[in-house]
Structure formats: C-alpha cells, structure tokens
Enzyme design. Structure first.
Site, PDB file in Angstrom:
ATOM      1  N   LYS A 119     -23.274  23.182 -46.194  1.00  0.00           N
ATOM      2  CA  LYS A 119     -22.179  22.784 -47.113  1.00  0.00           C
ATOM      3  C   LYS A 119     -21.811  24.137 -47.635  1.00  0.00           C
ATOM      4  O   LYS A 119     -20.507  24.460 -48.083  1.00  0.00           O
ATOM      5  CB  LYS A 119     -22.329  21.820 -48.164  1.00  0.00           C
ATOM      6  CG  LYS A 119     -22.632  20.171 -47.825  1.00  0.00           C
ATOM      7  CD  LYS A 119     -22.771  19.381 -48.871  1.00  0.00           C
ATOM      8  CE  LYS A 119     -23.004  17.868 -48.260  1.00  0.00           C
ATOM      9  NZ  LYS A 119     -23.006  16.892 -49.484  1.00  0.00           N
TER      10      LYS A 119
ATOM     11  N   GLY B  38     -26.892  20.501 -54.858  1.00  0.00           N
ATOM     12  CA  GLY B  38     -25.586  20.353 -54.502  1.00  0.00           C
ATOM     13  C   GLY B  38     -24.726  18.844 -54.975  1.00  0.00           C
ATOM     14  O   GLY B  38     -23.697  19.053 -55.423  1.00  0.00           O
ATOM     15  N   ALA B  39     -25.535  17.771 -54.857  1.00  0.00           N
ATOM     16  CA  ALA B  39     -24.976  16.535 -55.413  1.00  0.00           C
ATOM     17  C   ALA B  39     -24.474  16.849 -57.015  1.00  0.00           C
ATOM     18  O   ALA B  39     -23.581  16.072 -57.476  1.00  0.00           O
ATOM     19  CB  ALA B  39     -25.974  15.577 -55.238  1.00  0.00           C
TER      20      ALA B  39
ATOM     21  N   ARG C 184     -35.546  23.668 -63.182  1.00  0.00           N
ATOM     22  CA  ARG C 184     -35.226  25.371 -63.267  1.00  0.00           C
ATOM     23  C   ARG C 184     -34.032  25.347 -64.229  1.00  0.00           C
ATOM     24  O   ARG C 184     -33.023  25.140 -64.021  1.00  0.00           O
ATOM     25  CB  ARG C 184     -35.025  25.568 -61.986  1.00  0.00           C
ATOM     26  CG  ARG C 184     -35.932  25.926 -60.876  1.00  0.00           C
ATOM     27  CD  ARG C 184     -35.528  26.439 -59.643  1.00  0.00           C
ATOM     28  NE  ARG C 184     -34.752  25.819 -58.906  1.00  0.00           N
ATOM     29  CZ  ARG C 184     -33.488  26.528 -58.637  1.00  0.00           C
ATOM     30  NH1 ARG C 184     -33.097  27.401 -58.783  1.00  0.00           N
ATOM     31  NH2 ARG C 184     -32.367  25.797 -57.909  1.00  0.00           N
ATOM     32  N   PRO C 185     -34.499  26.055 -65.433  1.00  0.00           N
ATOM     33  CA  PRO C 185     -33.437  26.177 -66.223  1.00  0.00           C
ATOM     34  C   PRO C 185     -32.233  27.013 -65.776  1.00  0.00           C
ATOM     35  O   PRO C 185     -31.037  26.825 -66.416  1.00  0.00           O
ATOM     36  CB  PRO C 185     -33.972  27.292 -67.501  1.00  0.00           C
ATOM     37  CG  PRO C 185     -35.618  26.876 -67.363  1.00  0.00           C
ATOM     38  CD  PRO C 185     -35.850  26.662 -65.715  1.00  0.00           C
TER      39      PRO C 185
HETATM   40  P1  NDP Z   1     -30.548  19.589 -53.357  1.00  0.00           P
HETATM   41  O1  NDP Z   1     -31.774  19.976 -52.781  1.00  0.00           O
HETATM   42  O2  NDP Z   1     -29.448  20.454 -53.193  1.00  0.00           O
HETATM   43  O3  NDP Z   1     -31.092  19.404 -55.225  1.00  0.00           O
HETATM   44  C1  NDP Z   1     -32.167  18.495 -55.403  1.00  0.00           C
HETATM   45  C2  NDP Z   1     -32.114  18.791 -56.925  1.00  0.00           C
HETATM   46  O4  NDP Z   1     -33.276  18.033 -57.286  1.00  0.00           O
HETATM   47  C3  NDP Z   1     -32.576  20.180 -57.439  1.00  0.00           C
HETATM   48  O5  NDP Z   1     -32.178  20.273 -58.686  1.00  0.00           O
HETATM   49  C4  NDP Z   1     -34.107  20.128 -57.382  1.00  0.00           C
HETATM   50  O6  NDP Z   1     -34.776  21.003 -58.273  1.00  0.00           O
HETATM   51  C5  NDP Z   1     -34.352  18.693 -57.917  1.00  0.00           C
HETATM   52  N1  NDP Z   1     -35.566  18.011 -57.444  1.00  0.00           N
HETATM   53  C6  NDP Z   1     -36.125  18.088 -56.447  1.00  0.00           C
HETATM   54  N2  NDP Z   1     -37.264  17.263 -56.526  1.00  0.00           N
HETATM   55  C7  NDP Z   1     -37.524  17.308 -57.797  1.00  0.00           C
HETATM   56  C8  NDP Z   1     -38.458  16.623 -58.730  1.00  0.00           C
HETATM   57  N3  NDP Z   1     -39.680  16.040 -58.033  1.00  0.00           N
HETATM   58  N4  NDP Z   1     -38.569  16.543 -60.082  1.00  0.00           N
HETATM   59  C9  NDP Z   1     -37.410  17.230 -60.671  1.00  0.00           C
HETATM   60  N5  NDP Z   1     -36.388  17.540 -59.932  1.00  0.00           N
HETATM   61  C10 NDP Z   1     -36.347  17.562 -58.598  1.00  0.00           C
HETATM   62  O7  NDP Z   1     -30.068  18.102 -52.983  1.00  0.00           O
HETATM   63  P2  NDP Z   1     -28.862  17.357 -53.337  1.00  0.00           P
HETATM   64  O8  NDP Z   1     -28.482  17.637 -54.507  1.00  0.00           O
HETATM   65  O9  NDP Z   1     -28.031  17.511 -51.995  1.00  0.00           O
HETATM   66  O10 NDP Z   1     -29.135  15.703 -53.061  1.00  0.00           O
HETATM   67  C11 NDP Z   1     -29.929  15.231 -54.186  1.00  0.00           C
HETATM   68  C12 NDP Z   1     -30.198  13.725 -53.791  1.00  0.00           C
HETATM   69  O11 NDP Z   1     -28.729  13.111 -53.904  1.00  0.00           O
HETATM   70  C13 NDP Z   1     -30.371  13.714 -52.168  1.00  0.00           C
HETATM   71  O12 NDP Z   1     -31.786  13.278 -51.940  1.00  0.00           O
HETATM   72  C14 NDP Z   1     -29.714  12.254 -51.839  1.00  0.00           C
HETATM   73  O13 NDP Z   1     -30.486  11.334 -51.711  1.00  0.00           O
HETATM   74  C15 NDP Z   1     -28.722  12.182 -53.015  1.00  0.00           C
HETATM   75  N6  NDP Z   1     -27.238  12.380 -52.285  1.00  0.00           N
HETATM   76  C16 NDP Z   1     -26.417  11.112 -52.011  1.00  0.00           C
HETATM   77  C17 NDP Z   1     -25.357  11.326 -51.681  1.00  0.00           C
HETATM   78  C18 NDP Z   1     -24.638  10.038 -51.735  1.00  0.00           C
HETATM   79  O14 NDP Z   1     -23.437   9.997 -50.731  1.00  0.00           O
HETATM   80  N7  NDP Z   1     -24.847   9.088 -52.232  1.00  0.00           N
HETATM   81  C19 NDP Z   1     -24.562  12.583 -51.291  1.00  0.00           C
HETATM   82  C20 NDP Z   1     -25.489  13.840 -51.449  1.00  0.00           C
HETATM   83  C21 NDP Z   1     -26.792  13.639 -51.934  1.00  0.00           C
HETATM   84  P3  NDP Z   1     -35.334  22.488 -57.343  1.00  0.00           P
HETATM   85  O15 NDP Z   1     -33.929  22.992 -57.491  1.00  0.00           O
HETATM   86  O16 NDP Z   1     -36.214  22.839 -58.699  1.00  0.00           O
HETATM   87  O17 NDP Z   1     -36.053  22.107 -56.372  1.00  0.00           O
END
Ligand code: NDP
Length: 270
Positions: free
Chosen positions: A69, A132-133, A154-155
């Site tokens: 994206k 991203g979401a 991550r602050p």
């Molecule tokens: P990203 O990988 O871009 O971001 C994930 C975020 O979650 C980051 O901030 C990450 O932190 C954090 N994270 C991951 N694991 C943990 C944990 N165990 N504890 C705390 N924080 C955590 O993913 P997206 O933002 O693209 O997507 C996130 C979720 O949203 C996806 O898994 C998906 O299921 C859902 N989604 C749903 C959509 C829909 O149409 N319904 C569309 C897009 C996404 P860090 O950066 O520190 O790793």
C-alpha cells in the site's frame, strides 16, 4: 458469466492474497450489477511493477493490499485527497484518463462509524495499534471530529498516528473513559485477547475490531458478554469494497450481495 474480449479485469495486488475474500465479494458484485468485469488476485513481490502493469495492461482498476500500500502511494502519479492524507493507496481507478490512487479503507471506516457505531463529533475513542489500518482509522476519526488517544507498543509510531489524527481534524489527548475502542492490531486473528483494559468494556461502550473471521473475535465477544456493543472488521471490509466498486464502475455497490458473498467466503474458511 461469460468472458469475452470485452471483459475488463480488476486485480488484487498483494502478498499473500490466497486468504482474501475480495475476489468472492467483487465478482458477486459485478455479476449482480451486470458489469462485464472479473476480479482476480495476483500474488506479487514488486508493488511498483504491479502498479505499472495496471496501466500497461489497461486494467479497469485494482486493489492494493499488504505489503504494497505504501509503494503504491509512492509510485502512483495522482492521488485522491484521502489517499494523500493517509499516505497509503488501496485502490487504483481511472479518473479523467489518469490512473489515480485512493484509500477506500478510510471511506469504509467512515461508513462503519456512521452506520454501526453512531460516532458523533466529540466522542472519545481509543485506537489500539499504529500500523496501516490504524492510520486509515486516524484519518476517518479526524473526519468525524472525534477525540482520540492512540495506544501502541512503539511510542514513536503511536505519536505519528496521533499527529495524523490531529492533522485530519481530531482532537488528540487522554481518553480515560472512551465511548469506542478500536482494535487495529492483528490480535484476535488467532483467538488472542486484547490487553485486560480493553476486555472489560461496559454498556454504552463500543468495541470495534478491525480483525474479522468466521466467528466473533475475543474482543467483540467479551464486549457483547458484558453488555457493550461489538462489531468486527466485516463492516470495514465491505465498506472499502463497496467504495472501490463505485470508483471502478460509477454505479452504486450492491451491498447486500457483497455482504452475502463475504459471509460465504468466511464460512468456507471454517
Ligand atoms: P500493520 O502490520 O501495519 O500494523 C499492526 C499494528 O499492530 C502495529 O502497530 C503493530 O505494532 C501492532 N501489533 C502487532 N502485534 C501486536 C501485539 N502482539 N501487541 C500489540 N500491538 C501489536 O497491520 P495493519 O494495520 O495493516 O492491520 C492490522 C489488522 O487490521 C490486520 O491484522 C487485519 O486483521 C486488520 N485489518 C482489517 C481490515 C478490514 O478490512 N477489516 C483492513 C486492514 C487490516 P508494531 O509496529 O510494534 O509491530
């Protein structure tokens, strides 16, 4: 459906794509609306080459998903205001002869905020996650003039999402008693609970999970058990899909057909 030399192609560009419900949802929509087009998933390693192929092959449009994206945002020459604000492109469509990048995740979420959550200006929202979401949610929350706090491990990433919410129109600050909590992390995809503070919502509060699956996620199930409202990520999935369909076809999306197709695709996953 019969495929002819006139049939147009819409691509899903991502890696992986095998799990996606989008082909089922969009092909059902094309059939219901009588649009001579097919939607096909492509598992691609180079996002920039894939975006170039949309032009080279004269596709009707495309969706772009993880992990491409941001690259799509960088390489596409024209962007909608929403895509420009969010820094990510999930939909490519033709506008005035130009391939244009949009972010229909924002519109999908705005639809959920209005239709399901009933979000009003000034409502307090805690956004959990900073990927991203969460960035799409920050822009949509800004457009709803919500009061937003971002919680992430991550602050620096949390601060960047706060800034995006602020620049999109939200008030940013502490939200000790949120009306809405949004899970924008992958927690729940494999049945994981969220941190304890998010698993004890009370009546009047809303759990909005962006994760979805065949069954309610633990976050949504816990909220409902305690008398709070709970919605999973189906609404966002359908909202972004409906908006993308409308970009490609300039016709109203057949939402009920798309919702039924998403349900069948999810239940087939078990
Ligand atoms: P990203 O990988 O871009 O971001 C994930 C975020 O979650 C980051 O901030 C990450 O932190 C954090 N994270 C991951 N694991 C943990 C944990 N165990 N504890 C705390 N924080 C955590 O993913 P997206 O933002 O693209 O997507 C996130 C979720 O949203 C996806 O898994 C998906 O299921 C859902 N989604 C749903 C959509 C829909 O149409 N319904 C569309 C897009 C996404 P860090 O950066 O520190 O790793």
């Amino acid at each position: 459906m019969s495929i002819s030399a006139a049939t147009r192609v819409v691509a899903l560009l991502g890696h992986p794509v095998g799990h996606s419900a989008s082909p089922a949802v969009q092909n059902a929509a094309f059939a219901a609306a009588g649009v001579d087009a097919i939607y096909v998933a492509f598992d691609v390693s180079s996002g920039s080459e894939a975006v170039a192929a949309v032009s080279a092959l004269g596709l009707l449009g495309a969706n772009v998903t993880v992990p491409h994206k941001q690259v799509a945002f960088d390489v596409v020459q024209h962007r909608t205001d929403v895509a420009a604000a969010s820094g990510a492109v999930n939909t490519l469509f033709w506008s005035e002869g130009r391939l244009t990048g949009d972010n229909t995740d924002v519109e999908g979420l705005s639809h959920v905020f209005a239709a399901d959550v009933g979000l009003a200006a000034g409502d307090g929202v805690v956004l959990f996650g900073a990927g991203g979401a969460a960035r799409a949610a920050a822009v949509a929350l800004g457009r709803s003039a919500a009061v937003v706090d971002v919680v992430a491990r991550r602050p620096d990433a949390a601060e960047a999402v706060r800034e995006l919410a602020r620049s999109s129109g939200a008030k940013v600050g502490d939200v000790p008693d949120p009306r809405v909590v949004i899970n924008a992390t992958p927690l729940g995809l494999r049945g994981e609970a969220l941190p304890d503070r998010f698993m004890t919502l009370a009546p009047g509060q809303v759990a909005l999970d962006l994760v979805y699956g065949p069954r309610p996620t633990p976050f949504v199930a816990a909220a409902r058990e305690r008398g709070a409202a709970g919605f999973d990520g189906r609404g966002m999935l359908l909202g972004q899909a409906a908006a993308a369909f409308e970009r490609w076809t300039s016709r109203p999306a057949p939402r009920a057909v798309m919702a039924a197709a998403a349900e069948s695709a999810l239940s087939a996953r078990g």
